[in-house]
Structure formats: C-alpha cells, structure tokens
Scaffold this active site. Sequence first.
Site, PDB file in Angstrom:
ATOM      1  N   GLN A  89       0.606  -1.332  -0.422  1.00  0.00           N
ATOM      2  CA  GLN A  89       0.011   0.212  -0.339  1.00  0.00           C
ATOM      3  C   GLN A  89       0.670   1.464   0.168  1.00  0.00           C
ATOM      4  O   GLN A  89       1.443   1.185   0.495  1.00  0.00           O
ATOM      5  CB  GLN A  89      -1.012   0.072   1.615  1.00  0.00           C
ATOM      6  CG  GLN A  89      -0.221  -0.248   2.453  1.00  0.00           C
ATOM      7  CD  GLN A  89      -0.995  -1.295   3.535  1.00  0.00           C
ATOM      8  OE1 GLN A  89      -1.913  -1.188   3.585  1.00  0.00           O
ATOM      9  NE2 GLN A  89      -0.251  -1.522   4.467  1.00  0.00           N
ATOM     10  N   HIS A 100      -9.275   2.638  19.479  1.00  0.00           N
ATOM     11  CA  HIS A 100      -8.032   1.580  19.897  1.00  0.00           C
ATOM     12  C   HIS A 100      -8.518   1.460  21.742  1.00  0.00           C
ATOM     13  O   HIS A 100      -8.459   0.224  21.960  1.00  0.00           O
ATOM     14  CB  HIS A 100      -6.648   2.459  20.316  1.00  0.00           C
ATOM     15  CG  HIS A 100      -5.824   3.086  18.730  1.00  0.00           C
ATOM     16  ND1 HIS A 100      -5.089   3.788  18.982  1.00  0.00           N
ATOM     17  CD2 HIS A 100      -5.960   1.756  18.113  1.00  0.00           C
ATOM     18  CE1 HIS A 100      -4.956   3.691  17.585  1.00  0.00           C
ATOM     19  NE2 HIS A 100      -5.070   2.635  16.866  1.00  0.00           N
ATOM     20  N   ASP A 124      -0.121  -0.067  13.536  1.00  0.00           N
ATOM     21  CA  ASP A 124       0.303   1.466  14.202  1.00  0.00           C
ATOM     22  C   ASP A 124       0.481   0.934  15.771  1.00  0.00           C
ATOM     23  O   ASP A 124       0.933   2.108  16.484  1.00  0.00           O
ATOM     24  CB  ASP A 124      -0.619   2.930  13.936  1.00  0.00           C
ATOM     25  CG  ASP A 124      -1.870   1.787  14.589  1.00  0.00           C
ATOM     26  OD1 ASP A 124      -2.593   1.717  15.611  1.00  0.00           O
ATOM     27  OD2 ASP A 124      -2.950   1.956  14.158  1.00  0.00           O
ATOM     28  N   ASP A 156       0.339 -11.812   6.716  1.00  0.00           N
ATOM     29  CA  ASP A 156      -1.295 -12.091   6.469  1.00  0.00           C
ATOM     30  C   ASP A 156      -1.507 -12.630   7.929  1.00  0.00           C
ATOM     31  O   ASP A 156      -1.305 -13.922   8.409  1.00  0.00           O
ATOM     32  CB  ASP A 156      -1.562 -12.704   5.680  1.00  0.00           C
ATOM     33  CG  ASP A 156      -2.601 -13.061   5.012  1.00  0.00           C
ATOM     34  OD1 ASP A 156      -3.270 -12.396   5.238  1.00  0.00           O
ATOM     35  OD2 ASP A 156      -3.210 -13.756   4.020  1.00  0.00           O
ATOM     36  N   GLY A 157      -2.180 -12.119   8.383  1.00  0.00           N
ATOM     37  CA  GLY A 157      -3.436 -12.703   9.450  1.00  0.00           C
ATOM     38  C   GLY A 157      -4.453 -13.392   8.504  1.00  0.00           C
ATOM     39  O   GLY A 157      -4.263 -14.401  10.117  1.00  0.00           O
ATOM     40  N   ASP A 180      -8.236  -5.462  14.040  1.00  0.00           N
ATOM     41  CA  ASP A 180      -7.867  -3.944  13.925  1.00  0.00           C
ATOM     42  C   ASP A 180      -7.136  -3.693  11.963  1.00  0.00           C
ATOM     43  O   ASP A 180      -6.129  -3.354  11.589  1.00  0.00           O
ATOM     44  CB  ASP A 180      -6.423  -3.672  14.242  1.00  0.00           C
ATOM     45  CG  ASP A 180      -6.402  -1.919  14.554  1.00  0.00           C
ATOM     46  OD1 ASP A 180      -7.659  -1.118  13.668  1.00  0.00           O
ATOM     47  OD2 ASP A 180      -5.694  -1.526  15.316  1.00  0.00           O
ATOM     48  N   SER A 181      -7.938  -3.888  11.339  1.00  0.00           N
ATOM     49  CA  SER A 181      -8.080  -4.189  10.040  1.00  0.00           C
ATOM     50  C   SER A 181      -8.205  -2.755   9.130  1.00  0.00           C
ATOM     51  O   SER A 181      -8.951  -2.166  10.146  1.00  0.00           O
ATOM     52  CB  SER A 181      -8.175  -4.664   9.175  1.00  0.00           C
ATOM     53  OG  SER A 181      -9.912  -4.605   8.900  1.00  0.00           O
ATOM     54  N   ASP A 212      -9.996  -1.240   5.636  1.00  0.00           N
ATOM     55  CA  ASP A 212     -11.357  -1.242   5.354  1.00  0.00           C
ATOM     56  C   ASP A 212     -11.119  -2.420   4.200  1.00  0.00           C
ATOM     57  O   ASP A 212     -10.056  -2.875   3.818  1.00  0.00           O
ATOM     58  CB  ASP A 212     -12.460  -0.263   4.458  1.00  0.00           C
ATOM     59  CG  ASP A 212     -11.925   1.490   4.551  1.00  0.00           C
ATOM     60  OD1 ASP A 212     -12.215   1.151   5.520  1.00  0.00           O
ATOM     61  OD2 ASP A 212     -11.809   2.116   3.848  1.00  0.00           O
ATOM     62  N   PRO A 234      -5.604  -6.799   0.796  1.00  0.00           N
ATOM     63  CA  PRO A 234      -5.253  -8.172   1.775  1.00  0.00           C
ATOM     64  C   PRO A 234      -6.238  -7.790   3.214  1.00  0.00           C
ATOM     65  O   PRO A 234      -6.423  -9.168   3.511  1.00  0.00           O
ATOM     66  CB  PRO A 234      -4.122  -7.501   2.173  1.00  0.00           C
ATOM     67  CG  PRO A 234      -3.698  -5.596   2.386  1.00  0.00           C
ATOM     68  CD  PRO A 234      -4.476  -5.766   1.054  1.00  0.00           C
TER      69      PRO A 234
HETATM   70  N1  SAM Z   1      -7.910   1.899  12.558  1.00  0.00           N
HETATM   71  C1  SAM Z   1      -7.348   1.752  11.017  1.00  0.00           C
HETATM   72  C2  SAM Z   1      -8.979   2.033  10.523  1.00  0.00           C
HETATM   73  O1  SAM Z   1      -9.995   1.606  10.874  1.00  0.00           O
HETATM   74  O2  SAM Z   1      -8.891   2.927   9.613  1.00  0.00           O
HETATM   75  C3  SAM Z   1      -6.489   0.693  10.260  1.00  0.00           C
HETATM   76  C4  SAM Z   1      -5.609   0.734  11.456  1.00  0.00           C
HETATM   77  S1  SAM Z   1      -4.046  -0.306  11.033  1.00  0.00           S
HETATM   78  C5  SAM Z   1      -3.231   1.038  10.007  1.00  0.00           C
HETATM   79  C6  SAM Z   1      -4.491  -1.411   9.686  1.00  0.00           C
HETATM   80  C7  SAM Z   1      -2.884  -2.400   9.267  1.00  0.00           C
HETATM   81  O3  SAM Z   1      -4.180  -3.814   8.902  1.00  0.00           O
HETATM   82  C8  SAM Z   1      -3.271  -1.765   8.025  1.00  0.00           C
HETATM   83  O4  SAM Z   1      -1.683  -1.029   8.727  1.00  0.00           O
HETATM   84  C9  SAM Z   1      -2.666  -2.771   7.477  1.00  0.00           C
HETATM   85  O5  SAM Z   1      -1.756  -3.403   6.743  1.00  0.00           O
HETATM   86  C10 SAM Z   1      -3.726  -4.175   8.096  1.00  0.00           C
HETATM   87  N2  SAM Z   1      -4.224  -5.480   7.156  1.00  0.00           N
HETATM   88  C11 SAM Z   1      -4.699  -5.206   6.237  1.00  0.00           C
HETATM   89  N3  SAM Z   1      -4.937  -6.548   5.625  1.00  0.00           N
HETATM   90  C12 SAM Z   1      -4.351  -7.906   6.519  1.00  0.00           C
HETATM   91  C13 SAM Z   1      -4.008  -8.453   6.704  1.00  0.00           C
HETATM   92  N4  SAM Z   1      -4.534 -10.500   5.801  1.00  0.00           N
HETATM   93  N5  SAM Z   1      -3.461  -9.008   7.650  1.00  0.00           N
HETATM   94  C14 SAM Z   1      -2.481  -8.310   8.399  1.00  0.00           C
HETATM   95  N6  SAM Z   1      -2.832  -7.547   8.480  1.00  0.00           N
HETATM   96  C15 SAM Z   1      -3.150  -7.086   8.019  1.00  0.00           C
END
Ligand code: SAM
Length: 284
Positions: A35, A66, A90, A141-142, A160-161, A163, A167
């Site tokens: 990204q 949070h 974060d 990957d979660g 905590d993903s 949208d 991924p």
């Molecule tokens: N709270 C924030 C929001 O709703 O806008 C999101 C916070 S956090 C920065 C979200 C994180 O999810 C991102 O850093 C992204 O890289 C991560 N992410 C997205 N898909 C993922 C996956 N499949 N596995 C692990 N992390 C993932």
Amino acid sequence: MAIDDTYFTEVCKEGGSAFSFKIKRKLHEEQTPYQSIAIYETEAFGNLMVIDGYVMLTDRDNFLYHEMLSHPALFTHRDPRRALIIGGGDCGTLREVLKHPGIESAHQVEIDERVTRLSEQFFPELCMSNDDPRATLHFGDGIQWVKDAAPGSYDVIIVDSTDPIGPAEGLFREPFYRDCLNALGTGGIVVQQSESPLYHMGILKGIHKAMRSAGYADVRTLHFPQPVYPSGWWSATLARNEESVSGFREDAVKEKSFATRYYNHATHQGAFAMPTFMAEALGT
Ligand code: SAM
C-alpha cells in the site's frame, strides 16, 4: 476538490462527503509492496497517517478507536490472558491490550512492517509498549496466521484492519471468522472494526451474517464517535462462542489499575445501546 492545497482531504464516495485537515507539512510518503503510506503534520490533529488515501489515525483522536476496539472485549471475557491482534500495525491497540495486567501474551500480526516502523518514528507514544516482554510482533498475513493457529490458543482476537479491500478483504469473510472460532478458547471473543453505522450498514450486515454462519453464539455491535473517519461515527462488532456478549466485569472496570480517556463502565454500557435503525437492520 480540496479546500486549497494546504489541506489533506479524504473523499468518501459512498457517503457523498469529505473530511479535510489543515496541513503544516508532509513528513513522509512511500509505496510499500502492500500500500501507499503518507504521514502529515496537521495544524489541529497532531500527526496523521494515511494509507492508500484513507485516514488511519491521528494523534488527537486515536484513543477513541483503540480503547473501544480493545477494552469492551477484554472486560467482557472472564479472564483474558492470550490476545491476538490482526493488523493494527500502528500499535495503538497493542498498547491498550497490554494495559491489562492479566494479559500474559499479546501477538500482533501485521501484513506490512512499514506501518509499524513508521508508527515507531511518527507516533512513538502508541509504540511505547512494543518492548513489553509479553508482546510479540509478527509481520505476515493475519488470515494465514489464524488458519495455522492451534485450536483454543487465544482468549480474545482483535481485528484492527483497514477497510474490506485489498489484503483486508478476507478479514471480513466467513472462512476467516470460522478459523478465529477454532483458535478461540472457551468464552473467547473476536472483535472486528466494522466501519460506520451510518454509511456502511451493508458491510455491518455482512459481518453479522458471516459471524453467525461461522457458528458464534452471539454477535453484537458497539459504536462510538470517531471524528476523522467517514461520518464521524464508527463501530466494532464482537462475536463470542458459547455465550452472550452482553454482561461485563463492571466492578473490574471501576477498579481498573490503568488510565483510559474514553472507556469506562458507562461508555461500555452506552456503546452497546442500539439505535432503532441499527437494531432493525442487524436484528439485535
Ligand atoms: N483503524 C484503522 C482504520 O480503520 O482506518 C486501521 C488501522 S491499522 C493501520 C490497519 C492495518 O491492517 C494496516 O496497517 C494494514 O497493513 C493491516 N492489514 C490489512 N490486511 C491485513 C491482513 N490480511 N493481515 C494483517 N494485517 C493486515
């Protein structure tokens, strides 16, 4: 259309709205394999992190998100010791989880290591607990992590993903919630950030449907203000195996040994109160 070029604007097409920040300067910008990440210093909200053009967090109001993503679930579980955070790079959610003295281990699985490295640099207060011996930061990957997790190995899983695009898309689907269910111990709870009740009811309904068909006994949504996200109003959805999500350790909240700025026993109760349109749409 931006107000002028001293503002960063996130346009929300589905809401027909936009939110702007007056910017002092751009601190950083990069394209990672996953990204684009930009960090700005704003006039009124402190530092701002943007991923793929979408606002992730600001210094000023991230505590709302949070705290409400972590404490309601942790005070609903009877004795949470083993926590898993998916995404959350974060580290703000991790910091809240580690405030609970009963937590013995907190695994965080973030797909993009750069989110965490930039947060360490530009949001150091969110990363202040990263060296806690109970915390482990994994980068991957979660979805795969939960698939591979031993049955019953976590008490609380916090998703905590970003949208549900790219991924993160699979993090909102039934197979993922089924794998979470398998990874949860007795009375375990999964929490998913579930977007805006005003703008994204379709996504919210999809999460409820997917969680119910994955086999959870109870699914409930809580809501809270989040000024910098589209509509200014956000939600988290909790699902629990075997028992109800309602009821929490209220005395423990009143006597908690750590500080929170938004979360307390009253906001816990209030957050689960369902406005009529939400109750009708979600059937809760
Ligand atoms: N709270 C924030 C929001 O709703 O806008 C999101 C916070 S956090 C920065 C979200 C994180 O999810 C991102 O850093 C992204 O890289 C991560 N992410 C997205 N898909 C993922 C996956 N499949 N596995 C692990 N992390 C993932």
